[in-house]
Design a protein around this motif. Structure first.
Motif, PDB file in Angstrom:
ATOM      1  N   TYR A  51       0.903  -1.243   0.041  1.00 15.34           N
ATOM      2  CA  TYR A  51      -0.033   0.034   0.085  1.00 15.34           C
ATOM      3  C   TYR A  51       0.824   1.354   0.037  1.00 15.34           C
ATOM      4  N   ASN A  52       1.809   1.183   0.867  1.00 18.27           N
ATOM      5  CA  ASN A  52       2.868   2.365   1.072  1.00 18.27           C
ATOM      6  C   ASN A  52       3.506   2.673  -0.329  1.00 18.27           C
ATOM      7  N   LEU A  53       3.993   1.498  -1.131  1.00 18.77           N
ATOM      8  CA  LEU A  53       4.523   1.781  -2.180  1.00 18.77           C
ATOM      9  C   LEU A  53       3.720   2.338  -3.427  1.00 18.77           C
ATOM     10  N   GLN A  54       2.367   1.716  -3.246  1.00 25.64           N
ATOM     11  CA  GLN A  54       1.562   2.258  -4.515  1.00 25.64           C
ATOM     12  C   GLN A  54       1.287   3.640  -4.153  1.00 25.64           C
ATOM     13  N   LYS A  55       1.263   3.916  -3.006  1.00 25.72           N
ATOM     14  CA  LYS A  55       0.656   5.382  -2.499  1.00 25.72           C
ATOM     15  C   LYS A  55       1.995   6.476  -3.013  1.00 25.72           C
ATOM     16  N   PHE A  56       3.103   5.894  -2.699  1.00 22.70           N
ATOM     17  CA  PHE A  56       4.320   6.644  -3.081  1.00 22.70           C
ATOM     18  C   PHE A  56       4.352   7.055  -4.592  1.00 22.70           C
ATOM     19  N   TYR A  57       4.211   5.810  -5.470  1.00 26.57           N
ATOM     20  CA  TYR A  57       4.441   6.290  -6.990  1.00 26.57           C
ATOM     21  C   TYR A  57       3.384   6.572  -7.623  1.00 26.57           C
ATOM     22  N   GLN A  58       2.260   6.590  -6.853  1.00 28.30           N
ATOM     23  CA  GLN A  58       0.826   6.940  -7.638  1.00 28.30           C
ATOM     24  C   GLN A  58       0.680   8.329  -8.182  1.00 28.30           C
ATOM     25  N   GLY A  59       0.531   8.460  -9.490  1.00 29.13           N
ATOM     26  CA  GLY A  59       0.417   9.588  -9.927  1.00 29.13           C
ATOM     27  C   GLY A  59       1.740  10.602 -10.356  1.00 29.13           C
ATOM     28  N   LYS A  60       2.733   9.697  -9.958  1.00 31.24           N
ATOM     29  CA  LYS A  60       4.095  10.277 -10.286  1.00 31.24           C
ATOM     30  C   LYS A  60       4.754   9.631 -11.522  1.00 31.24           C
ATOM     31  N   LYS A  61       5.585  10.435 -12.422  1.00 32.78           N
ATOM     32  CA  LYS A  61       5.992   9.899 -13.594  1.00 32.78           C
ATOM     33  C   LYS A  61       7.447   9.683 -13.263  1.00 32.78           C
ATOM     34  N   GLN A  63      11.451   7.622 -14.765  1.00 28.32           N
ATOM     35  CA  GLN A  63      11.986   7.338 -15.916  1.00 28.32           C
ATOM     36  C   GLN A  63      11.855   5.593 -15.768  1.00 28.32           C
ATOM     37  N   THR A  64      12.064   5.037 -17.015  1.00 26.25           N
ATOM     38  CA  THR A  64      11.904   3.746 -17.214  1.00 26.25           C
ATOM     39  C   THR A  64      12.445   2.929 -16.289  1.00 26.25           C
ATOM     40  N   GLN A  65      13.903   3.173 -16.048  1.00 23.42           N
ATOM     41  CA  GLN A  65      14.476   2.311 -15.091  1.00 23.42           C
ATOM     42  C   GLN A  65      13.849   2.210 -13.405  1.00 23.42           C
ATOM     43  N   LYS A  66      13.389   3.377 -13.162  1.00 20.15           N
ATOM     44  CA  LYS A  66      12.750   3.424 -11.603  1.00 20.15           C
ATOM     45  C   LYS A  66      11.476   3.120 -11.895  1.00 20.15           C
ATOM     46  N   ALA A  67      10.907   3.384 -12.751  1.00 22.29           N
ATOM     47  CA  ALA A  67       9.376   2.717 -12.918  1.00 22.29           C
ATOM     48  C   ALA A  67       9.404   1.056 -12.826  1.00 22.29           C
ATOM     49  N   ASN A  68      10.154   0.529 -13.680  1.00 22.01           N
ATOM     50  CA  ASN A  68      10.544  -1.069 -13.666  1.00 22.01           C
ATOM     51  C   ASN A  68      11.080  -1.497 -12.303  1.00 22.01           C
ATOM     52  N   TYR A  69      11.661  -0.730 -11.565  1.00 18.69           N
ATOM     53  CA  TYR A  69      11.914  -1.020 -10.257  1.00 18.69           C
ATOM     54  C   TYR A  69      10.939  -1.077  -9.189  1.00 18.69           C
ATOM     55  N   PHE A  70       9.989  -0.169  -9.499  1.00 10.54           N
ATOM     56  CA  PHE A  70       8.890  -0.219  -8.582  1.00 10.54           C
ATOM     57  C   PHE A  70       7.913  -1.396  -8.756  1.00 10.54           C
ATOM     58  N   ILE A  71       7.651  -1.617 -10.154  1.00 10.01           N
ATOM     59  CA  ILE A  71       6.788  -2.592 -10.813  1.00 10.01           C
ATOM     60  C   ILE A  71       7.442  -3.981 -10.230  1.00 10.01           C
ATOM     61  N   ASP A  72       8.694  -4.003 -10.489  1.00 12.83           N
ATOM     62  CA  ASP A  72       9.290  -5.306  -9.934  1.00 12.83           C
ATOM     63  C   ASP A  72       9.160  -5.740  -8.296  1.00 12.83           C
ATOM     64  N   LYS A  73       9.170  -4.455  -7.640  1.00 10.89           N
ATOM     65  CA  LYS A  73       9.014  -4.645  -6.284  1.00 10.89           C
ATOM     66  C   LYS A  73       7.459  -5.003  -5.845  1.00 10.89           C
ATOM     67  N   GLU A  74       6.675  -4.300  -6.499  1.00 13.02           N
ATOM     68  CA  GLU A  74       5.349  -4.655  -6.359  1.00 13.02           C
ATOM     69  C   GLU A  74       5.038  -6.092  -6.900  1.00 13.02           C
ATOM     70  N   PHE A  75       5.455  -6.413  -7.872  1.00 14.92           N
ATOM     71  CA  PHE A  75       5.360  -7.894  -8.310  1.00 14.92           C
ATOM     72  C   PHE A  75       5.939  -8.727  -7.326  1.00 14.92           C
ATOM     73  N   THR A  76       7.279  -8.540  -6.751  1.00 15.39           N
ATOM     74  CA  THR A  76       7.759  -9.419  -5.674  1.00 15.39           C
ATOM     75  C   THR A  76       6.842  -9.570  -4.529  1.00 15.39           C
ATOM     76  N   ILE A  77       6.424  -8.461  -4.043  1.00 19.33           N
ATOM     77  CA  ILE A  77       5.438  -8.333  -2.857  1.00 19.33           C
ATOM     78  C   ILE A  77       4.270  -9.171  -3.130  1.00 19.33           C
ATOM     79  N   LYS A  78       3.495  -8.878  -4.125  1.00 17.94           N
ATOM     80  CA  LYS A  78       2.384  -9.787  -4.416  1.00 17.94           C
ATOM     81  C   LYS A  78       2.696 -11.006  -4.487  1.00 17.94           C
ATOM     82  N   CYS A  79       3.921 -11.752  -5.083  1.00 15.79           N
ATOM     83  CA  CYS A  79       4.167 -13.063  -5.289  1.00 15.79           C
ATOM     84  C   CYS A  79       4.480 -13.894  -3.540  1.00 15.79           C
ATOM     85  N   LYS A  80       4.973 -12.698  -2.827  1.00 18.42           N
ATOM     86  CA  LYS A  80       5.077 -13.400  -1.461  1.00 18.42           C
ATOM     87  C   LYS A  80       4.056 -13.581  -0.687  1.00 18.42           C
ATOM     88  N   ILE A  81       2.998 -12.542  -0.753  1.00 12.29           N
ATOM     89  CA  ILE A  81       1.645 -12.573  -0.385  1.00 12.29           C
ATOM     90  C   ILE A  81       0.955 -13.910  -0.860  1.00 12.29           C
TER      91      ILE A  81
END
Length: 101
Positions: A51-61, A63-81
């Motif tokens: 929730y905190n991660l999604q709240k942090f990057y919600q509505g922000k733009k 760069q591709t590298q940082k966006a991929n980092y957040f997407i990967d982190k979100e995917f990892t958390i969802k997989c752990k859950i």
């Protein structure tokens, strides 16, 4: 009016009152209850982190590298859950199968 009469006449055969149920009920040992509670606590922490991660990057733009980092982190958390939920499910399934024997 005719529709409500038809809905009221539908009989659901899948649900049985607990008093009439004759099959095994899930009875967990103290160790299993403790393990399930620990897994649920981990799930809660991960959901809070997600929730905190999604709240942090919600509505922000980003760069591709940082966006991929957040997407990967979100995917990892969802997989752990999902993994923790599957472990809880397997504990319960193994227990009920042992009770059936």
């Amino acid at each position: 009016m005719k529709i409500t009469n038809e809905i009221n006449s539908i009989q659901f055969k899948g649900l049985v009152p607990l008093k009439k149920y004759k099959g095994p009920t899930l009875k967990l040992t103290d160790r299993e209850k403790l393990e399930i509670n620990n897994l649920k606590e981990n799930i809660n922490q991960l959901e809070f982190e997600l929730y905190n991660l999604q709240k942090f990057y919600q509505g922000k733009k980003f760069q591709t590298q940082k966006a991929n980092y957040f997407i990967d982190k979100e995917f990892t958390i969802k997989c752990k859950i999902e993994d923790y939920q599957n472990r809880i499910r397997n504990i319960k399934i193994n227990n009920i199968n042992a009770q059936k024997k």
